[in-house]
Motif scaffolding. Structure first.
Motif, mmCIF file in Angstrom:
data_model
loop_
_atom_site.group_PDB
_atom_site.id
_atom_site.type_symbol
_atom_site.label_atom_id
_atom_site.label_comp_id
_atom_site.label_asym_id
_atom_site.label_seq_id
_atom_site.Cartn_x
_atom_site.Cartn_y
_atom_site.Cartn_z
ATOM 1 N N ALA A 149 0.839 -1.208 0.000
ATOM 2 C CA ALA A 149 0.000 0.000 0.000
ATOM 3 C C ALA A 149 0.871 1.253 0.000
ATOM 4 O O ALA A 149 2.069 1.192 0.283
ATOM 5 C CB ALA A 149 -0.917 -0.009 1.227
ATOM 6 N N LYS A 176 -1.879 6.104 5.915
ATOM 7 C CA LYS A 176 -3.317 5.931 6.072
ATOM 8 C C LYS A 176 -3.825 4.750 5.244
ATOM 9 O O LYS A 176 -4.634 3.949 5.713
ATOM 10 C CB LYS A 176 -4.058 7.213 5.700
ATOM 11 C CG LYS A 176 -4.280 8.123 6.914
ATOM 12 C CD LYS A 176 -4.768 9.490 6.521
ATOM 13 C CE LYS A 176 -6.238 9.693 6.792
ATOM 14 N NZ LYS A 176 -6.640 11.106 6.549
ATOM 15 N N ASP A 177 -3.316 4.659 4.050
ATOM 16 C CA ASP A 177 -3.702 3.509 3.226
ATOM 17 C C ASP A 177 -3.260 2.202 3.877
ATOM 18 O O ASP A 177 -3.988 1.212 3.882
ATOM 19 C CB ASP A 177 -3.044 3.610 1.838
ATOM 20 C CG ASP A 177 -3.770 4.616 0.957
ATOM 21 O OD1 ASP A 177 -4.833 5.097 1.414
ATOM 22 O OD2 ASP A 177 -3.279 4.914 -0.142
ATOM 23 N N LYS A 178 -2.062 2.248 4.381
ATOM 24 C CA LYS A 178 -1.542 1.038 5.019
ATOM 25 C C LYS A 178 -2.446 0.601 6.177
ATOM 26 O O LYS A 178 -2.757 -0.579 6.353
ATOM 27 C CB LYS A 178 -0.119 1.266 5.530
ATOM 28 C CG LYS A 178 0.959 1.165 4.444
ATOM 29 C CD LYS A 178 2.327 1.516 5.023
ATOM 30 C CE LYS A 178 3.345 1.839 3.924
ATOM 31 N NZ LYS A 178 3.915 0.648 3.286
ATOM 32 N N SER A 225 -5.509 1.273 6.543
ATOM 33 C CA SER A 225 -6.752 0.804 5.929
ATOM 34 C C SER A 225 -6.617 -0.637 5.444
ATOM 35 O O SER A 225 -7.468 -1.494 5.696
ATOM 36 C CB SER A 225 -7.093 1.738 4.757
ATOM 37 O OG SER A 225 -8.361 1.439 4.273
ATOM 38 N N VAL A 226 -5.526 -0.903 4.775
ATOM 39 C CA VAL A 226 -5.294 -2.258 4.265
ATOM 40 C C VAL A 226 -5.112 -3.251 5.410
ATOM 41 O O VAL A 226 -5.598 -4.379 5.364
ATOM 42 C CB VAL A 226 -4.059 -2.274 3.342
ATOM 43 C CG1 VAL A 226 -3.626 -3.709 3.050
ATOM 44 C CG2 VAL A 226 -4.364 -1.537 2.042
ATOM 45 N N GLU A 257 -11.662 2.260 11.240
ATOM 46 C CA GLU A 257 -10.748 3.295 10.778
ATOM 47 C C GLU A 257 -11.123 4.656 11.361
ATOM 48 O O GLU A 257 -10.271 5.388 11.884
ATOM 49 C CB GLU A 257 -10.847 3.361 9.254
ATOM 50 C CG GLU A 257 -9.536 3.580 8.549
ATOM 51 C CD GLU A 257 -9.760 3.578 7.035
ATOM 52 O OE1 GLU A 257 -10.618 2.767 6.561
ATOM 53 O OE2 GLU A 257 -9.139 4.382 6.353
#
Lengths: 205, 205, 205, 205
Positions: free
Chosen positions: C83, C87-89, C91-92, C194
């Motif tokens: 990712a 933040k994406d990480k 989320s993943v 999240e």
DNA sequence: GATGAATGAGCGTTCATTCAT
DNA sequence: GATGAATGAACGCTCATTCAT
């Protein structure tokens, strides 16, 4: 390949061996006083292994009693059927029965002891079987006597009751012989039972 | 002072009360399914107190069976002795026996169940007692039949064997009646037993 | 020659097949309710043969849990690493975790059931592994969050504690979903987790 | 006379003593690895005597877990109710929970182990109880948070989900503390949990 | 290599009996 | 005398593991 057959053969031989030991031990001590470990030891197997042949102690006991009784009745019925007229059949019935008892003293003593208690499910079956066997024998003898009545050699009394009497005259002799560490062979009683059953005890003046 | 006597009287009343409860419970459930606590509770005593009257569960059981049987035999013997001639005596013997069974079904079923197992020393006594009682009864009936022979109403067959036959004809009827939830009263079988015992089943020519 | 390799390949395929069956069975019934014979039967091997792959029932169980968890973590870590920003990480991480639970319900329920008991030496290993895995995950997430702090998207709270919170928020949702035969998919909870993790529940007035 | 009361008092003291020992032993070794004899020995009673207090091993275990949990929840609920506003209540909820775990490490470790297996009738009850307790706690916290929302101190997120998150943030800290033979007291984590739960981890702007 | 027959240790529970009160 | 609380021995059954074939 005969491997499966060999296995099966072995299975049945072992099963029979266990039952044979079980018969001795149960006969000697009674169901409750016998432990599974004792039977296992006598059979030369481990306790766990017995459970490959029987679901549990009660099943083992039940099987042993049941199969032994089947054997007895089979023999008696076969021999009676092979006999000629009604009187011969009665004679054979008595002899065959006494013979079995004589040759299976220890086993038969189980029934003196009773053991029928603990009607815990499985054991109840043995009671049912005992009753069924008894009733079947009653019917068998009843039919026999009915023919005797028809042939005119037996009085026209209630046949089922007569059957009951005959059976228990045989049992009477058996029980006495089993209870009293007695004199003489059991089969020697045959003539006597036959005589009383047929002629009664009353002296015809 | 009658204190000792009062004590003794009380002792025997309590003992009898316990035995009475024990009879009900043992008859209903069988030796192994009954706990001492149950008998104690039913008797209104504590468990420990029972041990003042009986050495243990087996002794209690033994005593109960033993004394009940004594009662039966006493009654039978008394009634038979009171009867007139041999034929009457035989008649009374049969009737008295059947009567007891009829009135004490549950108790008698103990012997169908057997329960005699566990020959652990104490229990063996009950076996001995059973045997003794049986032999005594056999002798009693034997003497009866001997007199019948002497009187010329009975054939000169071996009297002990005849006695065995009679006793087991009675037992036969009892057992059937107990096993099969059957039709009719047990005492109604009396005439039949008498008939076969005296006349046999053979139709005279 | 590739013979050794073929052997090895076969060994691992068989091992994997056994583990796959073991997973199904253990997941469904729990460690104590499963017998080695059942797994052997399901795998199509004999009981004895299993001992070529695993030292015993506990080792088999341990291996199965252990390797399944490795699989899970591997997947999660790989996906997270792939990712983009922090933040994406996060989320993943959440999604990947929930996804695994959703697709491996039965397996995960093992941890609700616990099963970790029997700390008889071997079983203890699984505990250690569980702990190690947990700590490694903690460190992994910690590192993630630290970067987030560095990037200025996350408050400078103790990172290890934050990591613990995040992990357990994920577990929280998983446990609830496993325990309560609930409504909706588990992955649908992602946004919510999240949101709370990032923003807390306090309303900024 | 207070004899009955004394008996009752004694009964409960003994019962409690057994449960206390059981807690220690079960906590240390897990349900399956503990024998009734061990608990009996530790309690200073004979094995048979335990059965005066509990119907069997499983009932004993169930009772111990069940009553301990009741104690925990009672304490928490009582303390929370005694607190002032929503924020205080949340604070107390966290502290009270952590406090119990800290003071009952060994007991709580049972839930790390799980032990919920063997769903053999009685054990199933414990699962049901666990679930019920969990749901009740969820509802309790949910109500708390709803009021917080009404008061305007908490964002209007799904309250049940929020409750789940809070509970598991607490459990998160507990689990970590139990698993990792860690540094520092558990209760010291309170502020941190409170902070993240209320504010999230995101740095504003 | 594979098998599966054979082993036997291990444990929850009951209940007759005792004995302190 | 009466109690009933306390004891602990005894046993059927399961199943992980081994080993002869």
């Amino acid at each position: 390949m005969g491997k499966v057959q060999r296995k099966e053969r072995e299975f049945h031989m072992r099963r029979a061996a266990i039952l044979a030991e079980a018969e001795k031990i149960f006969s000697a001590k009674g169901f409750h006083k016998v432990t599974v470990a004792q039977i296992a030891a006598a059979s030369g197997f481990s306790t766990g292994f017995l459970y490959q042949f029987f679901e549990g102690k009660e099943h083992l006991y039940t099987a042993m009693v049941s199969e032994k009784l089947d054997m007895m009745y089979d023999t008696i019925y076969r021999e009676v059927k092979a006999a000629g007229n009604t009187k011969d059949k009665i004679s054979v019935l008595i002899e065959s029965h006494l013979c079995f008892v004589e040759e299976n003293m220890d086993f038969c003593r189980i029934f003196l002891r009773g053991e029928g208690d603990t009607l815990s499910g499985v054991m109840t079956e043995i009671r049912r079987k005992l009753l069924e066997d008894y009733l079947r024998q009653l019917s068998f003898v009843e039919k026999l006597l009915k023919e005797g009545v028809k042939e005119g050699v037996i009085r026209a009394l209630p046949p089922r009751e007569m059957a009951g009497v005959l059976i228990h005259m045989i049992r009477a002799a058996s029980v006495r012989w089993l209870m009293v560490p007695s004199e003489g062979s059991l089969t020697s009683q045959k003539r006597f039972i036959e005589d009383i059953f047929l002629n009664g005890v009353k002296k015809n003046e």
